[in-house]
Design a protein around this motif. Sequence first.
Motif, PDB file in Angstrom:
ATOM      1  N   SER A  91      10.614   2.306  18.457  1.00  0.00           N
ATOM      2  CA  SER A  91       9.718   1.490  19.264  1.00  0.00           C
ATOM      3  C   SER A  91       8.620   0.892  18.387  1.00  0.00           C
ATOM      4  CB  SER A  91       9.121   2.316  20.399  1.00  0.00           C
ATOM      5  OG  SER A  91       8.575   3.495  19.882  1.00  0.00           O
ATOM      6  N   SER A  92       8.240   1.614  17.347  1.00  0.00           N
ATOM      7  CA  SER A  92       7.244   1.068  16.419  1.00  0.00           C
ATOM      8  C   SER A  92       7.563   1.548  15.010  1.00  0.00           C
ATOM      9  CB  SER A  92       5.846   1.546  16.827  1.00  0.00           C
ATOM     10  OG  SER A  92       5.778   2.937  16.668  1.00  0.00           O
ATOM     11  N   ALA A  93       6.864   0.992  14.046  1.00  0.00           N
ATOM     12  CA  ALA A  93       7.113   1.364  12.659  1.00  0.00           C
ATOM     13  C   ALA A  93       6.856   2.853  12.443  1.00  0.00           C
ATOM     14  CB  ALA A  93       6.226   0.532  11.738  1.00  0.00           C
ATOM     15  N   GLN A  94       7.742   3.490  11.710  1.00  0.00           N
ATOM     16  CA  GLN A  94       7.576   4.904  11.391  1.00  0.00           C
ATOM     17  C   GLN A  94       6.970   5.024  10.003  1.00  0.00           C
ATOM     18  OE1 GLN A  94       8.734   7.741  13.400  1.00  0.00           O
ATOM     19  NE2 GLN A  94       8.408   6.038  14.809  1.00  0.00           N
TER      20      GLN A  94
ATOM     21  N   ASP B  26       0.119  -3.284   1.715  1.00  0.00           N
ATOM     22  CA  ASP B  26       0.031  -3.768   3.095  1.00  0.00           C
ATOM     23  C   ASP B  26       1.178  -3.204   3.920  1.00  0.00           C
ATOM     24  OD1 ASP B  26      -0.023  -5.061   5.477  1.00  0.00           O
ATOM     25  OD2 ASP B  26       0.465  -7.043   4.663  1.00  0.00           O
ATOM     26  N   LEU B  27       0.859  -2.265   4.769  1.00  0.00           N
ATOM     27  CA  LEU B  27       1.921  -1.523   5.456  1.00  0.00           C
ATOM     28  C   LEU B  27       2.137  -1.934   6.899  1.00  0.00           C
ATOM     29  CD1 LEU B  27       1.115   1.952   3.946  1.00  0.00           C
ATOM     30  CD2 LEU B  27       3.191   0.613   3.610  1.00  0.00           C
ATOM     31  N   GLU B  28       1.493  -3.013   7.299  1.00  0.00           N
ATOM     32  CA  GLU B  28       1.583  -3.386   8.706  1.00  0.00           C
ATOM     33  C   GLU B  28       3.019  -3.558   9.185  1.00  0.00           C
ATOM     34  OE1 GLU B  28      -0.838  -6.731   9.769  1.00  0.00           O
ATOM     35  OE2 GLU B  28       0.229  -6.935  11.675  1.00  0.00           O
ATOM     36  N   ASP B  29       3.348  -2.817  10.214  1.00  0.00           N
ATOM     37  CA  ASP B  29       4.677  -2.902  10.845  1.00  0.00           C
ATOM     38  C   ASP B  29       5.837  -2.475   9.946  1.00  0.00           C
ATOM     39  OD1 ASP B  29       3.947  -3.681  13.353  1.00  0.00           O
ATOM     40  OD2 ASP B  29       3.896  -5.810  12.844  1.00  0.00           O
ATOM     41  N   LEU B  30       5.520  -1.820   8.839  1.00  0.00           N
ATOM     42  CA  LEU B  30       6.573  -1.405   7.922  1.00  0.00           C
ATOM     43  C   LEU B  30       6.880   0.080   8.088  1.00  0.00           C
ATOM     44  CD1 LEU B  30       6.926  -4.063   6.767  1.00  0.00           C
ATOM     45  CD2 LEU B  30       5.714  -3.374   4.701  1.00  0.00           C
ATOM     46  N   SER B  31       8.148   0.420   7.988  1.00  0.00           N
ATOM     47  CA  SER B  31       8.533   1.828   8.085  1.00  0.00           C
ATOM     48  C   SER B  31       8.770   2.402   6.695  1.00  0.00           C
ATOM     49  CB  SER B  31       9.807   1.977   8.926  1.00  0.00           C
ATOM     50  OG  SER B  31       9.533   1.716  10.274  1.00  0.00           O
ATOM     51  N   PHE B  32       8.255   3.600   6.486  1.00  0.00           N
ATOM     52  CA  PHE B  32       8.475   4.234   5.186  1.00  0.00           C
ATOM     53  C   PHE B  32       8.413   5.744   5.299  1.00  0.00           C
ATOM     54  CE2 PHE B  32       3.844   3.907   5.384  1.00  0.00           C
ATOM     55  CZ  PHE B  32       3.457   5.175   4.994  1.00  0.00           C
ATOM     56  N   ILE B  33       8.913   6.376   4.267  1.00  0.00           N
ATOM     57  CA  ILE B  33       8.676   7.796   4.081  1.00  0.00           C
ATOM     58  C   ILE B  33       8.232   7.938   2.633  1.00  0.00           C
ATOM     59  CG2 ILE B  33      11.134   8.206   3.593  1.00  0.00           C
ATOM     60  CD1 ILE B  33      10.705  11.011   4.811  1.00  0.00           C
ATOM     61  N   ASP B  34       7.120   8.607   2.431  1.00  0.00           N
ATOM     62  CA  ASP B  34       6.590   8.682   1.070  1.00  0.00           C
ATOM     63  C   ASP B  34       6.097  10.089   0.777  1.00  0.00           C
ATOM     64  OD1 ASP B  34       5.875   7.905  -1.450  1.00  0.00           O
ATOM     65  OD2 ASP B  34       4.088   6.800  -0.855  1.00  0.00           O
TER      66      ASP B  34
ATOM     67  N   VAL C 294      14.036  13.937   1.700  1.00  0.00           N
ATOM     68  CA  VAL C 294      13.331  12.665   1.790  1.00  0.00           C
ATOM     69  C   VAL C 294      14.312  11.493   1.936  1.00  0.00           C
ATOM     70  CG1 VAL C 294      11.911  11.032   0.490  1.00  0.00           C
ATOM     71  CG2 VAL C 294      11.276  13.444   0.573  1.00  0.00           C
ATOM     72  N   SER C 295      15.344  11.494   1.119  1.00  0.00           N
ATOM     73  CA  SER C 295      16.283  10.382   1.181  1.00  0.00           C
ATOM     74  C   SER C 295      17.126  10.453   2.448  1.00  0.00           C
ATOM     75  CB  SER C 295      17.180  10.382  -0.062  1.00  0.00           C
ATOM     76  OG  SER C 295      17.888  11.595  -0.173  1.00  0.00           O
ATOM     77  N   TYR C 296      17.421  11.661   2.865  1.00  0.00           N
ATOM     78  CA  TYR C 296      18.158  11.835   4.118  1.00  0.00           C
ATOM     79  C   TYR C 296      17.370  11.225   5.271  1.00  0.00           C
ATOM     80  CZ  TYR C 296      20.547  14.122   8.015  1.00  0.00           C
ATOM     81  OH  TYR C 296      21.229  14.365   9.174  1.00  0.00           O
ATOM     82  N   ARG C 297      16.129  11.576   5.342  1.00  0.00           N
ATOM     83  CA  ARG C 297      15.301  11.072   6.445  1.00  0.00           C
ATOM     84  C   ARG C 297      15.122   9.561   6.379  1.00  0.00           C
ATOM     85  NH1 ARG C 297      10.029  14.735   6.886  1.00  0.00           N
ATOM     86  NH2 ARG C 297       9.645  13.369   8.673  1.00  0.00           N
ATOM     87  N   ALA C 298      14.964   9.053   5.180  1.00  0.00           N
ATOM     88  CA  ALA C 298      14.797   7.599   5.033  1.00  0.00           C
ATOM     89  C   ALA C 298      16.033   6.867   5.542  1.00  0.00           C
ATOM     90  CB  ALA C 298      14.548   7.246   3.572  1.00  0.00           C
ATOM     91  N   THR C 299      17.174   7.421   5.262  1.00  0.00           N
ATOM     92  CA  THR C 299      18.420   6.776   5.662  1.00  0.00           C
ATOM     93  C   THR C 299      18.600   6.821   7.176  1.00  0.00           C
ATOM     94  OG1 THR C 299      19.344   7.493   3.567  1.00  0.00           O
ATOM     95  CG2 THR C 299      20.897   6.685   5.220  1.00  0.00           C
ATOM     96  N   ILE C 300      18.297   7.959   7.755  1.00  0.00           N
ATOM     97  CA  ILE C 300      18.347   8.068   9.219  1.00  0.00           C
ATOM     98  C   ILE C 300      17.388   7.032   9.822  1.00  0.00           C
ATOM     99  CG2 ILE C 300      17.805   9.544  11.197  1.00  0.00           C
ATOM    100  CD1 ILE C 300      20.305  10.458   9.829  1.00  0.00           C
ATOM    101  N   LEU C 301      16.222   6.935   9.243  1.00  0.00           N
ATOM    102  CA  LEU C 301      15.221   5.973   9.700  1.00  0.00           C
ATOM    103  C   LEU C 301      15.797   4.558   9.684  1.00  0.00           C
ATOM    104  CD1 LEU C 301      12.300   6.263  10.552  1.00  0.00           C
ATOM    105  CD2 LEU C 301      11.593   5.798   8.212  1.00  0.00           C
ATOM    106  N   MET C 302      16.465   4.232   8.597  1.00  0.00           N
ATOM    107  CA  MET C 302      17.064   2.906   8.461  1.00  0.00           C
ATOM    108  C   MET C 302      18.079   2.651   9.580  1.00  0.00           C
ATOM    109  SD  MET C 302      17.144   0.207   6.315  1.00  0.00           S
ATOM    110  CE  MET C 302      16.987  -0.732   7.814  1.00  0.00           C
ATOM    111  N   THR C 303      18.924   3.627   9.842  1.00  0.00           N
ATOM    112  CA  THR C 303      19.941   3.431  10.887  1.00  0.00           C
ATOM    113  C   THR C 303      19.294   3.314  12.262  1.00  0.00           C
ATOM    114  OG1 THR C 303      20.305   5.799  11.262  1.00  0.00           O
ATOM    115  CG2 THR C 303      21.647   4.740   9.570  1.00  0.00           C
TER     116      THR C 303
END
Lengths: 352, 352
Positions: free
Chosen positions: A331-334, A164-172, A314-323
């Motif tokens: 503005s919305s989940a990535q 269930d990914l509603e409103d959740l941000s992830f990189i996969d 991948v981990s670099y982008r995830a971390t930037i996403l977190m910050t």
Amino acid sequence: MTKKNTPSRNENRGVTIADVAKAAGVSIPTVSRILNDKEYVAEETRQRVHEAIRTLGYTPHTQARRLRGGATMTLALHHPIESPHDLSSVIETSYFTGTAEAASEKEYFINFLVSQLTPEALLNMYRSNQIDGIILLQVRMDDWRVNLLRENNYPFVMIGRCADLEDLSFIDLDFETAMVAAFDYLVELGHRDIGFLTYPQSWHKTGLGPAVRSLDGYQHALSKYGLRSCYREIGLNSVEEGFEGTNDLFRENPELTAIITVSHLTAAGSIKALTQHGRNVPQDCSVMAIGFGGNFASVVTPSLTTLEWSPYEVSYRATILMTEKLANELSSAQQILVPPKLIVRESTKEVT
Amino acid sequence: MTKKNTPSRNENRGVTIADVAKAAGVSIPTVSRILNDKEYVAEETRQRVHEAIRTLGYTPHTQARRLRGGATMTLALHHPIESPHDLSSVIETSYFTGTAEAASEKEYFINFLVSQLTPEALLNMYRSNQIDGIILLQVRMDDWRVNLLRENNYPFVMIGRCADLEDLSFIDLDFETAMVAAFDYLVELGHRDIGFLTYPQSWHKTGLGPAVRSLDGYQHALSKYGLRSCYREIGLNSVEEGFEGTNDLFRENPELTAIITVSHLTAAGSIKALTQHGRNVPQDCSVMAIGFGGNFASVVTPSLTTLEWSPYEVSYRATILMTEKLANELSSAQQILVPPKLIVRESTKEVT
DNA sequence: CTGAAAGCGCTTACAG
DNA sequence: CTGAAAGCGCTTACAG
């Protein structure tokens, strides 16, 4: 050998904003303002304060700033594993360095959590203001960490994704696409009898993304090309399992002309098994691996054709996403799906 | 898709010691005492406070505790490298996990610094109370970090070691012993013509420990057995360099019956080169690697005989050492040299 | 056994 | 443009 005195805390440590204020003959708030580039300050005052800062060797106390500021400026990266000792076989160094690099660019600290975490402990990380957010690794389709964090509305980001990914941000990593791409490549080379050594059954049962999605992609690929199913679920991180899995596969399907594995280790085992039974790779059988690249691929003889991702990126982008999430810049989940890159080396060849 | 509201900070976060005090009908210091198991507290009061803590879901604010306590309870692990992207080829994951595990056991946070650090930035880590101590990786014989930290009397520990070790604590791999052990093993098998592919010249020039000490050990070994020198300084992290280095060596010394390398990658290249020139490993030539083990050794065909260390263990111990130093539990400097473990696999054999 | 007070080092309104 | 005051959440003497 002269015995020196080793005090436990250092003298330099004592310089505070008050010292600077006194030295510059101004008040503490004024120093603070200059430190933070706030509002208007008389140029002459600024000079004087900077002078004092320099001569005293003053640096603001990070902990105090954080206490006042509310944010801890600290992130965690969590990989749930029973034995951290074994983590090296599960995760690549680049995961750490990519995360560390991004965190440092954004002036965050990063804590690596490499142990089994209780729900209580996870909540406490937030409650006790140890972290502002967490990056989740090894996410299951139904993951208690995700559920808990979501309920409590604590910020997090996934490397991987749950159901269930509603409103959740992830990189996969896009495993489905990867599987189909592997078949596209091999079928193009004329292969029709393709064996698949996939993730262990336990991974599939616990709903780990790569296991579930690889198998899904596999089914798609089979029906896309009208091929029959031929796979084994084996251990990921041992050459032996690749060796035995391959022998298994060939015992029942001697007609195979290609093997796809999901780890470099099992691919190496596969090559060993084939060679030992007089099958030349890639002459008699092609082998390719889906997964992270790195140096492994070229260590193996013949070097491995791979569909790979960069764990650093991948981990670099995830971390930037977190910050960004913490800074409310989202503005919305990535939701980012990364396709793998095909790197053809020596272990694959067209069917002759 | 319902759009949920995502506040930037969480509600749970607000519970403070004051809330607990109020709920339990006691003063703040009383709660603090109970939290820290201090002095005598009426059993009945303790119960009441614990009750309040539970129902409110209170956890002490880490930052505040640290501010008050003086220590940051944070450590750094520093590997100086120009491009953190490449770190994965230089350092094993286990370095991170060993450090992370030890830190978490001792209730320290750990920050991984994987970039070039300026002297200024290093001092600031301490001055701004970001860290209590640092663990240094990739230490040079004359290392500015060591000199700076020593001058300023800031606590640190090395994985590796510099030239002047007075009063300094470290844990290092014993490369000299390793080199001699490699020769002991090979000579015992009857080898007398042994080639050595060692660290790049640049490492030696900048005084990096492993490069300097391997070569020292090499000289010892040569004179111990009355053998002649035969080595190349090559790049560490590429199969190609091992490949070419081996070809180089054999062009001028076709009589070689064994090769020692200092990385698994170059060993793999070595085996490739030998195989390609019709020399069977280990039948016609033995190959062994000195360095960290891990999975690499068994990926290679034939699997590599190694003299290896556990990066997990080494980094774990270094981190514990750091915490002990900070807790003033060390009466004197700890200087630990770890001997390698010989693991015989398939790539070595007696001379026939 | 428990509370009132001071302080860790800083920042942010609030007055001047 | 600058200072006095309050407060971030906690702990540690100091009195009672």
